[in-house]
Design a protein around this motif. Sequence first.
Motif, short mmCIF file in Angstrom:
data_model
loop_
_atom_site.label_atom_id
_atom_site.label_comp_id
_atom_site.label_asym_id
_atom_site.label_seq_id
_atom_site.Cartn_x
_atom_site.Cartn_y
_atom_site.Cartn_z
N LEU A 16 6.17 6.71 1.36
CA LEU A 16 5.76 5.50 2.07
C LEU A 16 6.30 5.52 3.49
O LEU A 16 7.47 5.83 3.72
CB LEU A 16 6.27 4.25 1.35
CG LEU A 16 5.69 3.99 -0.04
CD1 LEU A 16 6.30 2.73 -0.63
CD2 LEU A 16 4.18 3.90 -0.02
N THR A 47 -2.66 2.81 -1.05
CA THR A 47 -1.35 3.47 -1.13
C THR A 47 -0.20 2.60 -0.65
O THR A 47 0.86 3.10 -0.31
CB THR A 47 -1.35 4.78 -0.31
OG1 THR A 47 -1.56 4.46 1.08
CG2 THR A 47 -2.41 5.75 -0.79
N GLY A 48 -0.37 1.28 -0.61
CA GLY A 48 0.71 0.42 -0.17
C GLY A 48 0.21 -0.99 0.14
O GLY A 48 -0.69 -1.50 -0.52
N ALA A 61 2.88 2.03 3.63
CA ALA A 61 1.93 2.79 2.81
C ALA A 61 2.08 4.28 3.11
O ALA A 61 2.72 4.66 4.10
CB ALA A 61 0.50 2.35 3.11
#
Length: 162
Positions: A16, A47-48, A61
């Motif tokens: 991240l 992704t985040g 992310a």
Amino acid sequence: MLELARPAVDVRADGLAFTLDLPPQEALASRAWTVAGIAVEARLLSTGHQVVAGPLAETVAELYGLEGPLPYELHREVGGWSYGFTADIYKRDYADFNRAVAFLRNYLTGRDDALAAVFPLQKDELGGVLVRQVKRGLEWRAWHTFPRTRQIVSTRTRMLIG
């Protein structure tokens, strides 16, 4: 709590990245509020997450071209606001990880001040953002769980006027 489908991605806690420099990213889910007189939008990404609030867009992310790890602590002045960010990554044993995910599911489900989702293709993978007013501004907390490594990422952000 939402259930979100996404393409299979290998998201890792140590992958991240953090930035305040991206425009709004494509979201799997989003929610908007007005908190402390500020328009705020929480966005769950594949992704985040991203939170767009006043003069900034905080993104946490896995991002092409940016690498982790997340900063442990960061303070900046942004558009007349005092901005503070902290991040922690916790590694849990199997039983403790499952209890923590169950707690987060319960804590975030049905709240008017939160956006949260699970990703059914990966058991116990969860992402959530909770936004609230605090004295002199606003605060948001975010959580991401990583079942394969039994890690939990917890972030806290405060935007305070003056």
